[in-house]
Write a protein that holds these residues in place. Structure first.
Motif, PDB file in Angstrom:
ATOM      1  N   ARG A 113      -6.376   0.300  -2.364  1.00  0.00           N
ATOM      2  CA  ARG A 113      -5.060   1.124  -2.067  1.00  0.00           C
ATOM      3  C   ARG A 113      -5.016   2.492  -3.049  1.00  0.00           C
ATOM      4  O   ARG A 113      -5.371   2.388  -4.289  1.00  0.00           O
ATOM      5  N   ARG A 140      -7.928  -8.927   2.528  1.00  0.00           N
ATOM      6  CA  ARG A 140      -6.669  -8.828   1.315  1.00  0.00           C
ATOM      7  C   ARG A 140      -7.329  -7.923   0.200  1.00  0.00           C
ATOM      8  O   ARG A 140      -6.696  -7.099  -0.369  1.00  0.00           O
ATOM      9  N   SER A 155      -8.038  -4.324   0.900  1.00  0.00           N
ATOM     10  CA  SER A 155      -6.872  -3.650   0.797  1.00  0.00           C
ATOM     11  C   SER A 155      -6.145  -3.388  -0.648  1.00  0.00           C
ATOM     12  O   SER A 155      -5.707  -2.375  -0.952  1.00  0.00           O
ATOM     13  N   ARG A 174       0.840  -1.116  -0.105  1.00  0.00           N
ATOM     14  CA  ARG A 174      -0.015   0.040  -0.085  1.00  0.00           C
ATOM     15  C   ARG A 174       0.875   1.235  -0.037  1.00  0.00           C
ATOM     16  O   ARG A 174       0.355   2.346  -0.039  1.00  0.00           O
TER      17      ARG A 174
END
Length: 222
Positions: free
Chosen positions: A182, A175, A178, A99
């Protein structure tokens, strides 16, 4: 045949790594897992006590590290971390460092250098969208969430042993969130990618499907 750059992207548990290795083997191409580079950086950051949210320090660590990724080995600064980076802890560490924009700048530059000559199958989450937007072939592998969770739950390299599918599905959902949210290089299928749903398919079936796509992209006379 012209030396192609083949990009294979997709979420965790879609079968990217297994399929990419098989496709590369069939073509006699090099296989590179870009995600292993983020895992190696995450592993080293944890080992050296560098906070995973300290962008400047993690980026400096990545820039100073010698990372070698091959089909069977991942080595950082001379240390073979092939097995060590396939754990739930490193799954989380890799997601965290991925990220960080400055870390991605460092690693994307290296990935482009590795694949610039073609004759490569590179797998990741942003290969066809950011690393090689001009890739000759772009494949996006996906699968139903339950299927992805089941595969990952049965993989001791990621789950640490047999795990409850429901628990793994929760981790995969985190996940996915994420990866897709990002700020830099979010996960999505490139507009010109061929999306292949691997749900309920054998590895061989998916490999044949991907090879067919690649053959269809080859220019006449090459």
């Amino acid at each position: 045949m012209r030396k192609l750059i083949i990009a294979i992207d997709g979420p965790s548990g879609a079968g990217k790594g297994t399929v990419a290795r098989a496709v590369a083997s069939r073509l006699g191409y090099r296989h590179v897992d870009s995600g292993a580079m983020y895992r190696a950086v995450g592993w080293k950051a944890l080992r050296e006590g560098v906070p995973l949210d300290d962008e400047a320090r993690v980026a400096a660590l990545a820039d100073a590290s010698l990372i070698v990724v091959s089909t069977s080995r991942v080595i950082i600064d001379g240390v073979d971390v092939t097995r060590e980076i396939r754990t739930p802890e490193i799954d989380r560490a890799a997601a965290a460092v991925a990220r960080l924009p400055r870390v991605r700048t460092v690693l994307v530059a290296r990935q482009r250098e590795i694949g610039a000559g073609g004759e490569i199958v590179m797998v990741g989450r942003d290969i066809g969208t950011v690393v090689f937007p001009q890739a000759d072939v772009k494949i996006y592998l996906d699968a139903a969430p339950e299927e992805r969770a089941r595969r990952r739950a049965l993989d001791p390299a990621h789950s640490g042993g047999p795990a409850a599918v429901a628990d793994v599905k929760t981790l995969l959902t985190e996940r996915d969130r994420s990866d897709t949210t990002r700020a830099v290089s979010p996960l999505y299928a490139a507009a010109d990618a061929t999306v292949v749903d691997t749900t309920g398919k054998s590895v061989e079936d998916v490999v044949r499907e991907v090879i067919a796509v690649i053959r269809g992209k080859e220019p006449l006379g090459t």
